[in-house]
Design an enzyme around this catalytic site. Sequence first.
Site, mmCIF file in Angstrom:
data_model
loop_
_atom_site.group_PDB
_atom_site.id
_atom_site.type_symbol
_atom_site.label_atom_id
_atom_site.label_comp_id
_atom_site.label_asym_id
_atom_site.label_seq_id
_atom_site.Cartn_x
_atom_site.Cartn_y
_atom_site.Cartn_z
ATOM 1 N N ASP A 1 0.815 -1.213 0.000
ATOM 2 C CA ASP A 1 0.000 0.000 0.000
ATOM 3 C C ASP A 1 0.851 1.267 0.000
ATOM 4 O OD1 ASP A 1 -2.221 -1.566 -0.021
ATOM 5 O OD2 ASP A 1 -2.810 -1.177 2.057
ATOM 6 N N GLY A 2 1.962 1.241 0.724
ATOM 7 C CA GLY A 2 2.846 2.408 0.742
ATOM 8 C C GLY A 2 3.360 2.745 -0.634
ATOM 9 N N ASN B 1 -4.094 9.493 1.971
ATOM 10 C CA ASN B 1 -4.687 8.788 3.110
ATOM 11 C C ASN B 1 -5.191 9.740 4.195
ATOM 12 O OD1 ASN B 1 -4.572 6.202 2.193
ATOM 13 N ND2 ASN B 1 -2.944 5.518 3.545
ATOM 14 N N GLU B 2 -4.265 10.485 4.798
ATOM 15 C CA GLU B 2 -4.653 11.358 5.900
ATOM 16 C C GLU B 2 -3.625 12.451 6.129
ATOM 17 O OE1 GLU B 2 -1.737 8.748 7.207
ATOM 18 O OE2 GLU B 2 -3.754 7.907 7.030
ATOM 19 N N ASP C 1 -2.400 12.653 21.985
ATOM 20 C CA ASP C 1 -1.152 12.341 21.294
ATOM 21 C C ASP C 1 -1.145 12.947 19.898
ATOM 22 O OD1 ASP C 1 -0.118 10.969 23.414
ATOM 23 O OD2 ASP C 1 -0.328 8.966 22.537
ATOM 24 N N ALA D 1 -10.464 6.832 1.312
ATOM 25 C CA ALA D 1 -9.427 5.873 0.924
ATOM 26 C C ALA D 1 -8.482 5.568 2.067
ATOM 27 C CB ALA D 1 -8.643 6.406 -0.277
ATOM 28 N N SER E 1 -6.732 2.283 12.771
ATOM 29 C CA SER E 1 -5.912 1.900 13.918
ATOM 30 C C SER E 1 -6.164 2.801 15.123
ATOM 31 C CB SER E 1 -4.420 1.959 13.540
ATOM 32 O OG SER E 1 -4.130 1.030 12.516
#
Length: 256
Positions: free
Chosen positions: A45-46, A115-116, A145, A153, A161
């Site tokens: 995926d990366g 992604n984000e 945090d 996507a 996670s």
Amino acid sequence: MTASTTLAFVASDRPEAQQARERLIARYGSVDVDQADVIVALGGDGFMLETLHADLSRRTPVYGMNRGSVGFLMNDYDEDDLPARIAEAGRAVIHPLQMDATTEAGQVHSGLAINEVSLLRQTRQSAKIRISIDGKVRLDELTCDGCMVATPAGSTAYNLSAHGPIIPLDARVLALTPISAFRPRRWRGALLPHEARVCFEVLEADKRPVSAVADGLEVRRVARVEVRERRDIDLVMLFDAGRSFEERVLAEQFTA
């Protein structure tokens, strides 16, 4: 896609990906990326994200095959009948996020995230972040945090996670998800309209430094980060018939 569709094969640095590329080129031929109708990406995926970023100027459809460790965005690896598989593949159109991060020194760094966009504390101390949506403060102080805005996507990646929601690709919403929120302790994030403009302001930045990350771009010691969707940019991934991105997202929600 037709039988005359030109393919460019690209691969991650993993030996199995490089070996697969050599075999596929020997079997199907290959053109340069800037001449291809479809880019075949071999990796995880990366590497799919790297490939999409590298081709932003042309936005060529990308068909991935898994030769990496994580393959949610990839098709199963199979060397047979590749042109036919690509011809029958479904299209998934995704729109990246624009990040504009202003550092404590006043420098502005911009980048795109498929992604984000995530904000992360840099030290042992928790971050304190004020969150505004479309110019209105919605959370005066989040102690955490970190925090992120995820695309549909990206909703099955870091966002999941961090216990964020999985979002169907055509839902036209973004996920705003905290990372280990301490105060308010019970805040679990929010779903936002896709046209929302999110602004993060780092509180006590000198004492509690925060970095901002848009996929591979990291900006350290940020004071303010603005995030919005770039609906004017269409990035296309191709998925095998019967294994569409929407089907994968649905199946993921029933995985133990």
